[in-house]
Design an enzyme around this catalytic site. Sequence first.
Site, PDB file in Angstrom:
ATOM      1  N   ASP A 329       0.792  -1.107  -0.133  1.00  0.00           N
ATOM      2  CA  ASP A 329       0.044  -0.002  -0.041  1.00  0.00           C
ATOM      3  C   ASP A 329       0.892   1.135  -0.027  1.00  0.00           C
ATOM      4  O   ASP A 329       1.868   1.159   0.397  1.00  0.00           O
ATOM      5  CB  ASP A 329      -0.917   0.066   1.377  1.00  0.00           C
ATOM      6  CG  ASP A 329      -1.813   1.225   1.386  1.00  0.00           C
ATOM      7  OD1 ASP A 329      -2.442   1.560   0.088  1.00  0.00           O
ATOM      8  OD2 ASP A 329      -2.084   1.534   2.438  1.00  0.00           O
ATOM      9  N   ASP A 633      -3.606  -1.161   5.404  1.00  0.00           N
ATOM     10  CA  ASP A 633      -4.087  -0.643   6.595  1.00  0.00           C
ATOM     11  C   ASP A 633      -5.414  -0.431   6.759  1.00  0.00           C
ATOM     12  O   ASP A 633      -5.943  -0.033   7.904  1.00  0.00           O
ATOM     13  CB  ASP A 633      -3.187   0.653   6.927  1.00  0.00           C
ATOM     14  CG  ASP A 633      -3.252   1.734   5.970  1.00  0.00           C
ATOM     15  OD1 ASP A 633      -4.117   1.597   5.002  1.00  0.00           O
ATOM     16  OD2 ASP A 633      -2.738   2.826   6.236  1.00  0.00           O
TER      17      ASP A 633
END
Length: 904
Positions: A329, A633
């Site tokens: 990410d 996340d």
Amino acid sequence: MSIEKALWTRNADDVLAELGSSHHGLSQEEAERRLSIFGPNEIAEARRANAAAILLYQFKSPLIYILLASVVLTAGLREFTDTAIIGAILALNAVIGFVQEYRAERALEALRELTVPRAGVLRGGRDREIDSREIVSGDILLLQSGDRIPADGRLLRVSGFQVDESLLTGESTVVDKAVDALPDPDLPLADRANMVHMGAVTSRGRAHAVVTATGMATELGRIAGEVRETTAPASPLKRRMDRFARLLGTAIVVACLVVFPLGVGLGESMSTMLRIVVALIVAAIPEGLPVVLTITLAIGVGRMARRRAVVRTLPSVETLGSCTTIASDKTGTLTENRMTVQAIYTAEELYQVTGTGYELEGRITLNGQDADVGDKSPLYWTLLAGVLNNEASVYRSDSDADVRGDPTEIALLVAGAKARIWKGDAEETYPPIAGVPFEPERGYSATRHSGLRDGSQVTFVKGALERVLDMCVDAQGRGRHLPLDRGALTAAADRLGMEGLRVLGLAYAIFPSGGALDIEAQLEGLTFLGLVGMLDPPRPEVPSAVAACRDAGIRVLMLTGDHRSTATAIAQRVGIHVNQGVVEGRHIEELNDAELDDAVSDGASFARVEPHHKLRIVQALQRQGEIVAVTGDGVNDAPALRAADLGVAMGQRGTDVAREASDLVIADDNFATIVAAVEEGRIIFDNIRNVTFFLLSTGITVVIAVFVSILGGFPLPLLPAQIIWVNLVTNGIQDMALAFEPGEKNVLRRPPRPIDEGIVSRVLWERTALVSVVIAAATLGFFLVEYYVADSSLEHARTTALTTIVLFQALHVGNARSERLSVFQKSPVSNPFLFVGTIVALSVHAGALYWAPTQHLLEVEPLDLLEWIRIGASAVSIVAVVELHKLYCLVRDRRRASLLLRPD
């Protein structure tokens, strides 16, 4: 409940009509009717893991099946001591496996926690607060700053409404929301400006929205469904261990099928041959391996914890060391997740701003030199405009800052602080009089301030560049006004945009005091101040971490919900190659699996991706044989985290959903910590491989000795209880100590292990065969000499054979510390556990020969000093044999490398 997709393309009134609702909301009776039909607005509860099923699963292994058969055989032969020992091994293995694998699958429960307990709705024209589970499609949501949105909806009315959707999209900035219909039916979730989604958070303003989907029909519910349907793959270690178990199990069965009829044919009784078969099984199976494997992984857990990586499942310790691709990410992992002003462009100059995140210490430079921020410079007024036209707050806290508000406005305050322009001080000098809040329809915000020396007032405007330029007639230069060069300013903004920076324009105008305060009516004839370019910058340590991955043969991909230009800029800054460009989520939608396989081979970054895109990318990589670690996340990362070989969640900014779907949690949210964990993972696998090699050499030694004894018509040189003694006690102490072996210096310079390579490499299989033959020859030699030449008792001869194996293994454990390095390159004290463990193992064995209870249990006798010396001297030969094999392998590898490098 939900209605047809692409609601963002429709007029709000049409959506209301299709849902059978109105601006006044549903009646209470209609809402109750819909609730009874479509059910509550909640995420379906996850199915809990069945403890009995997990326990039974521990017995699903070829090696375990063989040991279970051994229990039955020894019990039938009334060898109850052996039955008890083997049964204890099975029980211990099952308990360890059960404890290791029994953890609740709580990802969906965490998703449920994101739903709010209460929500404001409009029913029958009246405001009401209800349990969020009672919300139905057609309800009118009343949303305000700080609310967590309880369902998916189409916006009907907004006032300065902004939403933080990073949980769902991964985009680092808040999203401006509007009411107008959008033309494109294929917009990704991040671009649906007139929609709101369950789990997102309102960061500013107010809004009304009609509920279009509830519960599992929402975007959050769809992600929950993907998590439920996604099966976590078996870890590389488990796959390798299963393959190793099948290979060893097959070899044991074949050996028993050969030995049993052979012995019977040579005149042995069936009961004797059954005992021999049990001895073979016990000898061949490294019973201590499951225990040592768990201890080795647990040691890895401790080492990783010290490096800020929290392991949730033991096999993931090794998986990270095996990975070939890390799909990361962007926001918060590769970047700071803190918007930072990096460039300021006035009509005359381009300034650079140093410092990242919310660090208040930084420099503003011009051509590498500290810039003049005097109160008459365009730079000063640009910074002042950003500080005063601002609803955020920043308070000094050591070198960092305590912040509140929108990330973009925080970035402007931090930039001002670097020039010692503080909001509190500025407002004392230029007190605010009035303001116009930002709304997407306007595209700007404005504030009016008094405090100028001549008593006049100043209005500051900030917003989208095109909107601000439309209000301006000239530009501010150093001590003078300049003609407005719209083309030059637009080109400068484009250049900053190509670097991934988000660009805002700032302007001002002077008005006489006492005039009308209708700011919107007076926003013309402004003077342009400057452009501000900001970015969520990369973490400082990430470029070196990406380079370390490249050296380790690990490919790094970036998956982000952010815009393509931002993805490209960050990828270039951290060293992720984008030679083939950045692939967008919309393009992924158009690709079949084969085309996507090609795309993931060519592209190293992906932008505007949604959860199902990330999942498809992971699956495409796995189809190509990659071992994939995925970092994330947000809620949007959960399906990919679950599907990956290793899911890595962020500990600080990560959501409960991401953490519960992961195998590993990075406590400091730092990509560099992942690289440190890769190093530990490789060390752990090396230690598992070395332990397995050490145990196998003992097992195959005994198999050879037993097999030769049968062919030669000799008595068994070892009894089953003695074999277990070697495997679990003397060797067991040393192989546990091997788990503490420190890593070799070049562990991150080696390429990832081939996916089809087993626990034991081809080189170690060669070495195992060589070592086993040498130790078996010595064992049989001492046994036969004692029994036939020295005319010792069978118990004494077996004691000699048993001690031969113990002493040979005490020296051989040094060979097993490294597959490549010489034993003389490894300091004896670099692993004090092994040094002490070897002494303890020898002491335990010596004690067993002289203590009556163990003499009876193992059927052994004491040895005299001369016998100890004779056996110990011969055991030194195993070091010489392995050193010669390591030297041979080194020469062979160098020769192969030189042949590969030789030009045709």
